[in-house]
Design a protein around this motif. Structure first.
Motif, PDB file in Angstrom:
ATOM      1  N   SER A 381       0.849  -1.194   0.000  1.00  0.00           N
ATOM      2  CA  SER A 381       0.000   0.000   0.000  1.00  0.00           C
ATOM      3  C   SER A 381       0.876   1.233   0.000  1.00  0.00           C
ATOM      4  O   SER A 381       1.972   1.227   0.571  1.00  0.00           O
ATOM      5  CB  SER A 381      -0.927  -0.001   1.218  1.00  0.00           C
ATOM      6  N   GLN A 407      -5.146   5.272   4.818  1.00  0.00           N
ATOM      7  CA  GLN A 407      -6.361   5.208   4.022  1.00  0.00           C
ATOM      8  C   GLN A 407      -6.236   4.150   2.923  1.00  0.00           C
ATOM      9  O   GLN A 407      -7.202   3.421   2.629  1.00  0.00           O
ATOM     10  CB  GLN A 407      -6.641   6.585   3.401  1.00  0.00           C
ATOM     11  N   ALA A 408      -5.018   4.054   2.308  1.00  0.00           N
ATOM     12  CA  ALA A 408      -4.809   3.059   1.257  1.00  0.00           C
ATOM     13  C   ALA A 408      -4.863   1.641   1.822  1.00  0.00           C
ATOM     14  O   ALA A 408      -5.358   0.711   1.159  1.00  0.00           O
ATOM     15  CB  ALA A 408      -3.465   3.305   0.579  1.00  0.00           C
ATOM     16  N   GLU A 410      -6.673   0.551   4.127  1.00  0.00           N
ATOM     17  CA  GLU A 410      -8.058   0.146   4.360  1.00  0.00           C
ATOM     18  C   GLU A 410      -8.614  -0.565   3.129  1.00  0.00           C
ATOM     19  O   GLU A 410      -9.447  -1.464   3.244  1.00  0.00           O
ATOM     20  CB  GLU A 410      -8.908   1.376   4.693  1.00  0.00           C
ATOM     21  N   GLN A 411      -8.142  -0.138   1.954  1.00  0.00           N
ATOM     22  CA  GLN A 411      -8.571  -0.775   0.709  1.00  0.00           C
ATOM     23  C   GLN A 411      -7.702  -1.995   0.391  1.00  0.00           C
ATOM     24  O   GLN A 411      -8.094  -2.848  -0.398  1.00  0.00           O
ATOM     25  CB  GLN A 411      -8.466   0.236  -0.442  1.00  0.00           C
ATOM     26  N   ARG A 412      -6.481  -2.025   0.957  1.00  0.00           N
ATOM     27  CA  ARG A 412      -5.488  -3.089   0.780  1.00  0.00           C
ATOM     28  C   ARG A 412      -4.966  -3.128  -0.664  1.00  0.00           C
ATOM     29  O   ARG A 412      -5.726  -3.061  -1.607  1.00  0.00           O
ATOM     30  CB  ARG A 412      -6.054  -4.458   1.175  1.00  0.00           C
ATOM     31  N   ASP A 414      -3.343  -0.930  -2.458  1.00  0.00           N
ATOM     32  CA  ASP A 414      -3.837   0.223  -3.193  1.00  0.00           C
ATOM     33  C   ASP A 414      -2.905   1.404  -2.928  1.00  0.00           C
ATOM     34  O   ASP A 414      -2.027   1.348  -2.061  1.00  0.00           O
ATOM     35  CB  ASP A 414      -5.266   0.550  -2.729  1.00  0.00           C
ATOM     36  N   GLN A 416      -3.031   5.820  -2.382  1.00  0.00           N
ATOM     37  CA  GLN A 416      -3.963   6.894  -2.076  1.00  0.00           C
ATOM     38  C   GLN A 416      -3.212   8.216  -1.928  1.00  0.00           C
ATOM     39  O   GLN A 416      -2.230   8.295  -1.187  1.00  0.00           O
ATOM     40  CB  GLN A 416      -4.716   6.579  -0.769  1.00  0.00           C
TER      41      GLN A 416
END
Length: 424
Positions: A381, A407-408, A410-412, A414, A416
């Motif tokens: 991430s 925050q990234a 949380e999406q895994r 990814d 951000q």
């Protein structure tokens, strides 16, 4: 009347010279006897003419046989002069003197030759002391562990055995006549020489690279000083091979600013560089970005637990390699610790450059890792903060890239960009 008086004037002048010169002057007849001698003859040698009137072989000769004396007289008879040379003569009291002697053949029917002696003992003693000093110097410098070069008028006139070895030569003949400065590796030799001459009074060493004759590059510590060698003012240059010391210092400096496992910079160096980059970006009206990257912690921990820490270390090294391969040369990479990394994307004019690099990295991180025949897939991430819109100093930019990373994650797997709205 004036015409007739001229010989008397010349005789008076000659008499003044004869009686007052510091050199011993004497005349020799065809039998080898001394006919006359000036006062300095007695002052220098202690002999008077009357002491020698019955002698046709000079008693003040040292290591000079009657046969050689006859040969000398034969030279005079043939009209040959004997120019200046240094020899030995014995005073009447037995003291041996160094004499600068010369003879002029006359052959005027009565006088065969004129001799002139100058007491050269003081000069020869000085020369002997200098020679003894130089002999001691030569003996001493062979035991000194430093390379010693003596340079006179731009040429090496002396080098010790350590110096020959330092240069990479087989013998001194490959060194003598060269300039010691031709071995120094510098962009501006004139400036370097000025620096050396300024340091001569303080004896402060100068560290510079040295190119040996065999092509090997080493680091040397250089000290130059003025000295007298063989009666001339010269420059003595002492060189010490400090390559190991220099390499050790560079290694310590490297370790102070780099992660020993991946070779990436550490947090300390990264912070210094980002502050400098911000100053430059402000002056040039450019942007930069800070990326905070994290390997999936659970996956990474399981690799260490199941396959061992050596595999985990190899994974971190390969991850760092992918980072290097997908950023630009001017970008700076940092391992924060564990499985966390920072990247400074430097000196950009538009955000699109950031997006392109981030997308390239994201794609590269999806590829499996092959380590010890194990195919390993991990996710990563990334959080990105951009200068100046997301912050104007390193602390804020790193903090906000960390927020974007959270925050990234949380999406895994990814990436951000920092967005103020998402933090409210």
């Amino acid at each position: 009347m004036e015409f007739n008086s001229q010989p008397d004037v010349e005789n008076n002048v000659l008499e003044i010279v004869w009686n007052n010169t510091n050199e011993a002057i004497f005349t020799i007849d065809y039998d080898g006897q001394i006919l006359s001698a000036n006062p300095s003859f007695t002052t220098i040698l202690g002999w008077k003419v009357m002491d020698l009137s019955e002698v046709n072989y000079f008693p003040f000769f040292v290591d000079f046989s009657p046969k050689e004396h006859k040969q000398q007289l034969a030279q005079f008879k043939e009209g040959h002069d004997i120019p200046y040379y240094v020899t030995k003569r014995k005073r009447k009291d037995g003291k041996i003197l160094d004499i600068l002697a010369s003879y002029r053949a006359i052959n005027n029917g009565e006088v065969l030759a004129v001799g002139m002696y100058k007491d050269f003992s003081e000069q020869m003693n000085i020369q002997r002391r200098l020679q003894a000093s130089e002999d001691r110097y030569r003996s001493l410098v062979e035991f000194i562990p430093d390379a010693i070069f003596v340079e006179n008028n731009g040429e090496i006139v002396f080098v010790n055995s350590v110096g020959i070895h330092l240069v990479g030569a087989k013998s001194e003949k490959y060194v003598l006549g060269q300039s010691v400065w031709q071995f120094i590796v510098t962009d501006d030799l004139a400036t370097f020489k000025t620096k050396v001459h300024q340091a001569m009074s303080t004896k402060e060493p100068i560290i510079e690279q040295f190119l040996r004759l065999d092509g090997e590059m080493i680091w040397t510590e250089i000290i130059a000083m003025s000295m007298v060698f063989e009666g001339e003012s010269v420059i003595q240059v002492l060189l010490r091979d400090v390559t190991l010391k220099k390499n050790y210092e560079e290694q310590l400096e490297y370790l102070a600013f780099h992660d020993p496992l991946t070779g990436l910079t550490n947090r300390r160096y990264f912070t210094e560089q980002i502050n400098q980059a911000i100053e430059t970006a402000q002056k040039e009206n450019r942007m930069l970005a800070v990326m905070y990257i994290d390997i999936d912690i659970d996956k990474f921990k399981s690799i260490n637990d199941s396959l061992g820490h050596e595999v985990g270390d190899q994974l971190l090294k390969q991850f760092a390699s992918r980072l290097k391969e997908n950023v630009r040369e001017e970008d700076i990479l940092c391992r924060v610790g564990g499985d966390e990394f920072l990247v400074l994307l430097n000196g950009m004019k538009e955000k699109k450059v950031v997006v392109d690099i981030v997308s390239r990295l994201h794609k590269a991180f999806q590829q499996p890792y092959l380590i010890d025949n194990h195919k390993i897939v991990v996710t990563s991430s990334m959080g990105i903060a951009v200068f100046p819109q997301d912050g104007i100093n390193s602390k804020i930019l790193i903090s906000r890239s960390d927020i974007a990373l959270y925050q990234a994650k949380e999406q895994r797997n990814d990436f951000q960009f920092y967005e103020l709205e998402k933090t409210l």
